[in-house]
Design a protein around this motif. Structure first.
Motif, PDB file in Angstrom:
ATOM      1  N   ILE A  70       0.844  -1.194   0.000  1.00  0.00           N
ATOM      2  CA  ILE A  70       0.000   0.000   0.000  1.00  0.00           C
ATOM      3  C   ILE A  70       0.878   1.241   0.000  1.00  0.00           C
ATOM      4  CG2 ILE A  70      -1.619   1.395   1.345  1.00  0.00           C
ATOM      5  CD1 ILE A  70      -3.034  -0.913   0.173  1.00  0.00           C
ATOM      6  N   VAL A  71       0.537   2.190  -0.870  1.00  0.00           N
ATOM      7  CA  VAL A  71       1.179   3.502  -0.853  1.00  0.00           C
ATOM      8  C   VAL A  71       0.102   4.506  -0.462  1.00  0.00           C
ATOM      9  CG1 VAL A  71       2.361   5.278  -2.189  1.00  0.00           C
ATOM     10  CG2 VAL A  71       2.871   2.861  -2.594  1.00  0.00           C
ATOM     11  N   SER A  72       0.297   5.136   0.690  1.00  0.00           N
ATOM     12  CA  SER A  72      -0.679   6.060   1.256  1.00  0.00           C
ATOM     13  C   SER A  72      -0.212   7.498   1.013  1.00  0.00           C
ATOM     14  CB  SER A  72      -0.839   5.795   2.754  1.00  0.00           C
ATOM     15  OG  SER A  72      -1.618   6.791   3.371  1.00  0.00           O
ATOM     16  N   VAL A  73      -1.096   8.306   0.413  1.00  0.00           N
ATOM     17  CA  VAL A  73      -0.747   9.690   0.076  1.00  0.00           C
ATOM     18  C   VAL A  73      -1.877  10.606   0.531  1.00  0.00           C
ATOM     19  CG1 VAL A  73       0.588   8.936  -1.920  1.00  0.00           C
ATOM     20  CG2 VAL A  73      -1.797   9.590  -2.219  1.00  0.00           C
ATOM     21  N   PRO A  74      -1.593  11.908   0.725  1.00  0.00           N
ATOM     22  CA  PRO A  74      -2.661  12.848   1.075  1.00  0.00           C
ATOM     23  C   PRO A  74      -3.789  12.771   0.048  1.00  0.00           C
ATOM     24  CG  PRO A  74      -0.516  13.883   1.321  1.00  0.00           C
ATOM     25  CD  PRO A  74      -0.272  12.566   0.658  1.00  0.00           C
ATOM     26  N   ALA A  75      -5.028  12.944   0.510  1.00  0.00           N
ATOM     27  CA  ALA A  75      -6.202  12.698  -0.332  1.00  0.00           C
ATOM     28  C   ALA A  75      -6.182  13.482  -1.646  1.00  0.00           C
ATOM     29  CB  ALA A  75      -7.473  13.016   0.458  1.00  0.00           C
ATOM     30  N   LEU A  76      -5.940  14.784  -1.579  1.00  0.00           N
ATOM     31  CA  LEU A  76      -5.980  15.601  -2.790  1.00  0.00           C
ATOM     32  C   LEU A  76      -4.880  15.195  -3.757  1.00  0.00           C
ATOM     33  CD1 LEU A  76      -7.151  17.883  -4.443  1.00  0.00           C
ATOM     34  CD2 LEU A  76      -5.745  19.491  -3.132  1.00  0.00           C
ATOM     35  N   PHE A  77      -3.683  14.959  -3.231  1.00  0.00           N
ATOM     36  CA  PHE A  77      -2.581  14.546  -4.094  1.00  0.00           C
ATOM     37  C   PHE A  77      -2.878  13.176  -4.698  1.00  0.00           C
ATOM     38  CE2 PHE A  77       1.665  12.882  -5.077  1.00  0.00           C
ATOM     39  CZ  PHE A  77       2.180  13.958  -5.796  1.00  0.00           C
ATOM     40  N   GLY A  78      -3.528  12.308  -3.920  1.00  0.00           N
ATOM     41  CA  GLY A  78      -3.900  11.001  -4.436  1.00  0.00           C
ATOM     42  C   GLY A  78      -4.847  11.102  -5.606  1.00  0.00           C
ATOM     43  N   ARG A  79      -5.788  12.040  -5.536  1.00  0.00           N
ATOM     44  CA  ARG A  79      -6.705  12.234  -6.668  1.00  0.00           C
ATOM     45  C   ARG A  79      -5.941  12.691  -7.906  1.00  0.00           C
ATOM     46  NH1 ARG A  79     -12.159  12.378  -5.741  1.00  0.00           N
ATOM     47  NH2 ARG A  79     -12.624  11.137  -3.892  1.00  0.00           N
ATOM     48  N   ARG A  80      -4.952  13.554  -7.690  1.00  0.00           N
ATOM     49  CA  ARG A  80      -4.148  14.006  -8.835  1.00  0.00           C
ATOM     50  C   ARG A  80      -3.369  12.845  -9.448  1.00  0.00           C
ATOM     51  NH1 ARG A  80      -2.663  18.971  -5.612  1.00  0.00           N
ATOM     52  NH2 ARG A  80      -3.965  20.662  -6.417  1.00  0.00           N
ATOM     53  N   MET A  81      -2.840  11.978  -8.582  1.00  0.00           N
ATOM     54  CA  MET A  81      -2.121  10.806  -9.092  1.00  0.00           C
ATOM     55  C   MET A  81      -3.047   9.913  -9.901  1.00  0.00           C
ATOM     56  SD  MET A  81       0.440   9.615  -5.992  1.00  0.00           S
ATOM     57  CE  MET A  81       0.996   8.176  -6.935  1.00  0.00           C
ATOM     58  N   LEU A  82      -4.265   9.704  -9.418  1.00  0.00           N
ATOM     59  CA  LEU A  82      -5.214   8.873 -10.150  1.00  0.00           C
ATOM     60  C   LEU A  82      -5.578   9.501 -11.498  1.00  0.00           C
ATOM     61  CD1 LEU A  82      -7.693   7.536  -7.458  1.00  0.00           C
ATOM     62  CD2 LEU A  82      -5.894   6.311  -8.659  1.00  0.00           C
ATOM     63  N   ASP A  83      -5.735  10.811 -11.522  1.00  0.00           N
ATOM     64  CA  ASP A  83      -6.012  11.478 -12.791  1.00  0.00           C
ATOM     65  C   ASP A  83      -4.898  11.211 -13.799  1.00  0.00           C
ATOM     66  OD1 ASP A  83      -8.391  12.497 -11.886  1.00  0.00           O
ATOM     67  OD2 ASP A  83      -7.559  14.450 -11.319  1.00  0.00           O
ATOM     68  N   PRO A 133       4.905  15.180  -2.048  1.00  0.00           N
ATOM     69  CA  PRO A 133       4.713  15.135  -0.592  1.00  0.00           C
ATOM     70  C   PRO A 133       5.111  13.773  -0.044  1.00  0.00           C
ATOM     71  CG  PRO A 133       2.617  14.939  -1.725  1.00  0.00           C
ATOM     72  CD  PRO A 133       3.633  15.294  -2.773  1.00  0.00           C
ATOM     73  N   PRO A 134       5.321  13.660   1.258  1.00  0.00           N
ATOM     74  CA  PRO A 134       5.730  12.376   1.837  1.00  0.00           C
ATOM     75  C   PRO A 134       4.746  11.259   1.499  1.00  0.00           C
ATOM     76  CG  PRO A 134       5.975  14.145   3.432  1.00  0.00           C
ATOM     77  CD  PRO A 134       5.247  14.730   2.263  1.00  0.00           C
ATOM     78  N   LEU A 135       5.283  10.142   1.031  1.00  0.00           N
ATOM     79  CA  LEU A 135       4.474   8.972   0.712  1.00  0.00           C
ATOM     80  C   LEU A 135       4.712   7.923   1.789  1.00  0.00           C
ATOM     81  CD1 LEU A 135       5.218   8.669  -3.130  1.00  0.00           C
ATOM     82  CD2 LEU A 135       3.503  10.086  -1.978  1.00  0.00           C
ATOM     83  N   LEU A 136       3.653   7.406   2.366  1.00  0.00           N
ATOM     84  CA  LEU A 136       3.765   6.365   3.381  1.00  0.00           C
ATOM     85  C   LEU A 136       3.635   5.012   2.690  1.00  0.00           C
ATOM     86  CD1 LEU A 136       1.508   7.906   6.179  1.00  0.00           C
ATOM     87  CD2 LEU A 136       3.965   8.216   5.775  1.00  0.00           C
ATOM     88  N   CYS A 137       4.690   4.223   2.760  1.00  0.00           N
ATOM     89  CA  CYS A 137       4.713   2.935   2.075  1.00  0.00           C
ATOM     90  C   CYS A 137       4.579   1.792   3.080  1.00  0.00           C
ATOM     91  CB  CYS A 137       6.006   2.788   1.271  1.00  0.00           C
ATOM     92  SG  CYS A 137       6.213   4.047  -0.005  1.00  0.00           S
TER      93      CYS A 137
END
Length: 213
Positions: A70-83, A133-137
């Motif tokens: 699992i790679v956990s990222v801040p919600a907004l940044f995660g949406r950008r990654m998915l886009d 931003p920091p990614l929690l792996c």
């Protein structure tokens, strides 16, 4: 790093159909095949499936490292990654949200390799323009809470429903999972898009509502 990473095999999930754009939107349910895949990550898959049969709205804690990382990222940044993953890249594996963060399911080994790639390229350097931003792996030895198979009952508060849900629900026993290179590519592109958006805002400030025309 390749500008357009492509997997050899990808999940049949389609982010545009699962994407939840508005708070309180309805996320998709996990299929029986997807549930079997999730349960296989635990020590007692049959017990997990039995629990879900009795309580399909119950979240479950599963270990990482065997079936997925699992790679956990801040919600907004995660949406950008998915886009970026779906608009310019190969798509994604299952994706969930939990307590204000986006959880991207990744290939086993990603949790160990991704931080090394980030450090090598210095993408997470605080002073760098467009830094990631920091990614929690989370990998071997870690465990994460995965959302329930189905959304919680309507009696549950909106805050509870939004705390843990699927954006891209598992729908197959063999989902394609992105590796560290693909996720680094998506993170860098997402960071660049955030910088571009900030520049556009600074160049075109909102008009003075009190100005005379």
């Amino acid at each position: 790093m390749s500008e357009h990473p492509h997997p050899q095999n990808r999940s049949v999930s389609a982010y545009p159909h699962h994407h939840v754009d508005v708070p309180g939107g309805t996320a998709s349910d996990v299929t029986s095949e997807g549930a079997a895949w999730l349960a296989s990550a635990g020590t007692y898959p049959r017990g997990t499936l039995t629990l879900w049969e009795e309580r399909p709205a119950a979240p479950v804690v599963l270990p990482c490292g065997k079936v997925f990382d699992i790679v956990s990222v801040p919600a907004l940044f995660g949406r950008r990654m998915l886009d970026r993953l779906w608009e310019e890249g190969p798509g994604s594996g299952p994706v969930a949200t939990y307590r204000g963060r986006t959880l991207l399911f990744a290939a086993p080994g990603t949790a160990q390799r991704l931080p090394s790639l980030m450090a090598w390229e210095e993408w997470s350097s605080p002073g760098r323009t467009g830094a990631v931003p920091p990614l929690l792996c989370h990998g071997t030895g870690d465990a994460v809470t995965v959302p329930a198979l189905r959304p919680a009952p309507e009696s549950t508060t909106t805050a509870d429903r939004l705390a843990s849900r699927w954006l891209v629900a598992p729908d197959t026993r063999t989902p394609w999972l992105p590796g560290p290179e693909v996720l680094l590519w998506a993170a860098v592109r997402a960071a660049r898009s955030a910088v571009s958006a900030a520049v556009r805002i600074s160049i075109f400030p909102p008009a003075d509502q009190g100005a005379k025309v």
